[in-house]
Scaffold this motif. Structure first.
Motif, PDB file in Angstrom:
ATOM      1  N   ASP A 276       0.732  -1.152   0.059  1.00 58.41           N
ATOM      2  CA  ASP A 276       0.110  -0.008  -0.095  1.00 58.41           C
ATOM      3  C   ASP A 276       0.783   1.441   0.044  1.00 58.41           C
ATOM      4  O   ASP A 276       0.753   2.250  -0.806  1.00 58.41           O
ATOM      5  N   PHE A 277       1.859   1.385   0.961  1.00 58.49           N
ATOM      6  CA  PHE A 277       2.821   2.510   0.936  1.00 58.49           C
ATOM      7  C   PHE A 277       3.618   2.729  -0.270  1.00 58.49           C
ATOM      8  O   PHE A 277       3.834   3.718  -0.720  1.00 58.49           O
ATOM      9  N   ALA A 278       3.972   1.571  -1.069  1.00 59.57           N
ATOM     10  CA  ALA A 278       4.758   1.764  -2.096  1.00 59.57           C
ATOM     11  C   ALA A 278       3.939   2.144  -3.224  1.00 59.57           C
ATOM     12  O   ALA A 278       4.424   3.120  -3.860  1.00 59.57           O
ATOM     13  N   GLU A 279       2.692   1.656  -3.210  1.00 58.76           N
ATOM     14  CA  GLU A 279       1.915   2.104  -4.336  1.00 58.76           C
ATOM     15  C   GLU A 279       1.587   3.568  -4.152  1.00 58.76           C
ATOM     16  O   GLU A 279       1.334   4.298  -5.212  1.00 58.76           O
ATOM     17  N   PHE A 280       1.694   4.172  -2.905  1.00 61.38           N
ATOM     18  CA  PHE A 280       1.504   5.679  -2.461  1.00 61.38           C
ATOM     19  C   PHE A 280       2.364   6.526  -3.111  1.00 61.38           C
ATOM     20  O   PHE A 280       2.476   7.643  -3.272  1.00 61.38           O
ATOM     21  N   GLY A 281       3.699   5.758  -3.512  1.00 63.78           N
ATOM     22  CA  GLY A 281       4.847   6.555  -3.892  1.00 63.78           C
ATOM     23  C   GLY A 281       6.269   6.399  -2.856  1.00 63.78           C
ATOM     24  O   GLY A 281       7.178   7.157  -3.022  1.00 63.78           O
ATOM     25  N   GLY A 282       5.820   5.707  -1.408  1.00 63.29           N
ATOM     26  CA  GLY A 282       6.857   5.822  -0.609  1.00 63.29           C
ATOM     27  C   GLY A 282       7.818   4.626  -0.716  1.00 63.29           C
ATOM     28  O   GLY A 282       7.616   3.761  -1.592  1.00 63.29           O
ATOM     29  N   ARG A 283       8.791   4.598   0.059  1.00 64.20           N
ATOM     30  CA  ARG A 283       9.793   3.309   0.251  1.00 64.20           C
ATOM     31  C   ARG A 283       9.498   2.643   1.384  1.00 64.20           C
ATOM     32  O   ARG A 283       9.531   3.119   2.338  1.00 64.20           O
ATOM     33  N   ALA A 284       9.104   1.501   1.378  1.00 66.00           N
ATOM     34  CA  ALA A 284       8.908   0.659   2.392  1.00 66.00           C
ATOM     35  C   ALA A 284       9.758  -0.699   2.607  1.00 66.00           C
ATOM     36  O   ALA A 284      10.151  -1.125   1.645  1.00 66.00           O
ATOM     37  N   TYR A 285       9.847  -0.822   3.927  1.00 66.03           N
ATOM     38  CA  TYR A 285      10.876  -1.958   4.266  1.00 66.03           C
ATOM     39  C   TYR A 285      10.248  -3.049   5.067  1.00 66.03           C
ATOM     40  O   TYR A 285       9.537  -2.622   6.001  1.00 66.03           O
ATOM     41  N   ILE A 286      10.749  -4.146   5.267  1.00 64.59           N
ATOM     42  CA  ILE A 286      10.421  -5.226   6.332  1.00 64.59           C
ATOM     43  C   ILE A 286      11.845  -5.768   6.533  1.00 64.59           C
ATOM     44  O   ILE A 286      12.678  -6.405   5.554  1.00 64.59           O
ATOM     45  N   GLY A 287      12.089  -5.921   8.012  1.00 62.32           N
ATOM     46  CA  GLY A 287      13.400  -6.570   8.221  1.00 62.32           C
ATOM     47  C   GLY A 287      13.737  -6.706   9.702  1.00 62.32           C
ATOM     48  O   GLY A 287      12.601  -6.311  10.588  1.00 62.32           O
ATOM     49  N   ALA A 288      14.559  -7.073  10.242  1.00 60.36           N
ATOM     50  CA  ALA A 288      15.159  -7.647  11.486  1.00 60.36           C
ATOM     51  C   ALA A 288      15.163  -6.186  12.390  1.00 60.36           C
ATOM     52  O   ALA A 288      16.020  -5.330  11.858  1.00 60.36           O
ATOM     53  N   LEU A 289      14.785  -6.316  13.691  1.00 61.81           N
ATOM     54  CA  LEU A 289      15.035  -5.091  14.561  1.00 61.81           C
ATOM     55  C   LEU A 289      16.587  -4.896  14.675  1.00 61.81           C
ATOM     56  O   LEU A 289      17.012  -3.768  14.655  1.00 61.81           O
ATOM     57  N   ASP A 290      17.543  -5.951  14.723  1.00 60.59           N
ATOM     58  CA  ASP A 290      18.767  -5.489  15.025  1.00 60.59           C
ATOM     59  C   ASP A 290      19.620  -5.126  13.752  1.00 60.59           C
ATOM     60  O   ASP A 290      20.810  -4.803  13.912  1.00 60.59           O
ATOM     61  N   GLU A 291      18.724  -5.038  12.853  1.00 63.68           N
ATOM     62  CA  GLU A 291      19.565  -4.856  11.357  1.00 63.68           C
ATOM     63  C   GLU A 291      18.789  -3.348  10.882  1.00 63.68           C
ATOM     64  O   GLU A 291      18.887  -3.044   9.747  1.00 63.68           O
ATOM     65  N   SER A 292      18.051  -2.629  11.679  1.00 61.05           N
ATOM     66  CA  SER A 292      17.180  -1.652  11.064  1.00 61.05           C
ATOM     67  C   SER A 292      17.855  -0.728   9.996  1.00 61.05           C
ATOM     68  O   SER A 292      17.125  -0.361   9.286  1.00 61.05           O
ATOM     69  N   LEU A 293      19.049  -0.183  10.644  1.00 63.95           N
ATOM     70  CA  LEU A 293      19.623   0.962   9.801  1.00 63.95           C
ATOM     71  C   LEU A 293      20.397   0.193   8.537  1.00 63.95           C
ATOM     72  O   LEU A 293      20.190   0.769   7.345  1.00 63.95           O
ATOM     73  N   ASP A 294      20.730  -1.061   8.417  1.00 65.77           N
ATOM     74  CA  ASP A 294      21.193  -1.605   7.388  1.00 65.77           C
ATOM     75  C   ASP A 294      19.649  -1.831   6.466  1.00 65.77           C
ATOM     76  O   ASP A 294      19.958  -1.859   5.214  1.00 65.77           O
ATOM     77  N   VAL A 295      18.710  -2.178   6.955  1.00 68.51           N
ATOM     78  CA  VAL A 295      17.614  -2.464   6.320  1.00 68.51           C
ATOM     79  C   VAL A 295      16.947  -0.806   5.427  1.00 68.51           C
ATOM     80  O   VAL A 295      16.989  -0.933   4.361  1.00 68.51           O
ATOM     81  N   LEU A 296      17.212   0.110   6.131  1.00 70.37           N
ATOM     82  CA  LEU A 296      16.985   1.265   5.519  1.00 70.37           C
ATOM     83  C   LEU A 296      17.806   1.735   4.584  1.00 70.37           C
ATOM     84  O   LEU A 296      17.509   2.420   3.702  1.00 70.37           O
ATOM     85  N   ALA A 297      19.173   1.240   4.789  1.00 72.45           N
ATOM     86  CA  ALA A 297      20.194   1.646   3.756  1.00 72.45           C
ATOM     87  C   ALA A 297      20.059   0.401   2.345  1.00 72.45           C
ATOM     88  O   ALA A 297      20.998   0.437   1.612  1.00 72.45           O
ATOM     89  N   GLU A 298      19.102  -0.508   2.443  1.00 70.18           N
ATOM     90  CA  GLU A 298      19.093  -1.359   1.387  1.00 70.18           C
ATOM     91  C   GLU A 298      20.141  -2.458   1.666  1.00 70.18           C
ATOM     92  O   GLU A 298      20.275  -2.858   0.294  1.00 70.18           O
ATOM     93  N   ASN A 299      20.834  -2.531   2.480  1.00 70.02           N
ATOM     94  CA  ASN A 299      21.864  -3.709   2.626  1.00 70.02           C
ATOM     95  C   ASN A 299      21.540  -5.039   2.936  1.00 70.02           C
ATOM     96  O   ASN A 299      21.936  -6.130   2.809  1.00 70.02           O
TER      97      ASN A 299
END
Length: 313
Positions: A276-299
């Motif tokens: 839903d959020f990606a279709e709205f035009g945003g960037r959406a992520y699902i990942g592990a808590l202890d990797e949060s910054l790396d998830v946002l960095a798309e690593n």
């Protein structure tokens, strides 16, 4: 999309209730506090680089409050919207305190948040939201019969399910915006928010627990946030999860993700939210808590964006 006066991007972080009280843990204050300290450490790092609004789940906690509620049989049980407000205050306080300890230079505010839903939402007659602790099948069936609960299988366990109405509007959105503009870290829409619907006198509470991922998406859209981050106990979205041929989805377009089926009580709402959020035009992520910054960095983790849509041949 929205950015603050310091040009920081806005990210809505959705933190699962099971991340705060892990499956099978004793539902004690000490266990929850230990898990919240882990969550606060991760989110504090995000808050150094982004404007942050945190939406947390409350499935285990509100279910525990319902059990405690039943133990006092001298008055009728409190309705789920009231128990949701109690859990929102409890978890919000614990998160705010631990985040403030990690970010002494920032103000952190927890906002009890009302969410408008439909009084006749279909989920009222077909509950799907897992709450409370897990049970073996025999104990689950016994509790269902004793308390007139609906129970469904959650992996190898059984858990209570309750109505989970679709969020339509965040009534307290302007307050969230004001706190963000003041540079605060905001904890809002906790447990999916407090479900209310319109009535002749204004609004009234609704028996149910709103899915926090759907509320996080609605909040991200209404705030015009750049990013939505759903933190869970899985490192990414997987096809054939738990099987020998399981496959992580890393960078995917919303239309591709919609082609797959995911469990309604767990990954399903998360996938619906990021699509839903990606279709709205945003960037959406699902990942592990202890990797949060790396998830946002798309690593690592799963990133869902229109940028990854397949180009027709």
């Amino acid at each position: 999309m929205n950015a603050s006066k310091t040009n920081k991007s806005t990210v809505v972080v959705a933190l699962g209730g099971n991340a705060l009280l892990r499956r099978g843990d004793e539902p004690s204050f000490a266990n929850q506090l230990d898990n919240i300290k882990i969550a606060a450490k991760a989110i504090a790092e995000i808050a150094k680089e982004y404007r942050v609004v945190i939406v947390h789940g409350n499935g285990p906690q509100v279910g525990l409050l319902a059990l405690q509620n039943l133990a006092y049989d001298k008055v009728p049980p409190y309705p789920l919207d009231v128990l949701g407000a109690e859990s929102e205050g409890m978890i919000g306080y614990m998160l705010a305190q631990e985040l403030q300890n990690k970010l002494p230079e920032k103000d952190v505010t927890t906002l009890l948040t009302r969410i408008e839903v439909d009084c006749d939402d279909p989920s009222i007659s077909d509950p799907t939201k897992f709450v409370g602790p897990v049970y073996d099948e025999a104990e689950g069936r016994a509790l269902a019969e004793k308390n007139a609960w609906t129970m469904k299988r959650d992996g190898e366990y059984w858990r209570r399910v309750v109505p989970s109405p679709i969020p339509k509007n965040i009534i307290d959105k302007r307050s969230i915006e004001t706190l963000l503009e003041a540079g605060q870290v905001v904890i809002a829409c906790g447990g999916g928010g407090i479900p209310v619907c319109k009535c002749e006198s204004g609004f009234k509470g609704v028996e149910g627990v709103i899915d926090k991922d759907l509320v996080a998406t609605l909040l991200a859209k209404q705030l015009a946030a750049e990013k939505l981050l759903i933190l869970t106990d899985a490192p990414a979205v997987f096809l054939n999860w738990g099987k020998e041929n399981q496959q992580a989805l890393r960078s995917v377009g919303p239309s591709e993700l919609e082609q797959y089926q995911f469990p309604a009580g767990s990954m399903g709402p998360k996938v619906d939210a990021v699509v839903d959020f990606a279709e709205f035009g945003g960037r959406a992520y699902i990942g592990a808590l202890d990797e949060s910054l790396d998830v946002l960095a798309e690593n690592c983790g799963t990133c869902v964006s229109l940028d990854f849509e397949a180009v027709p041949a």
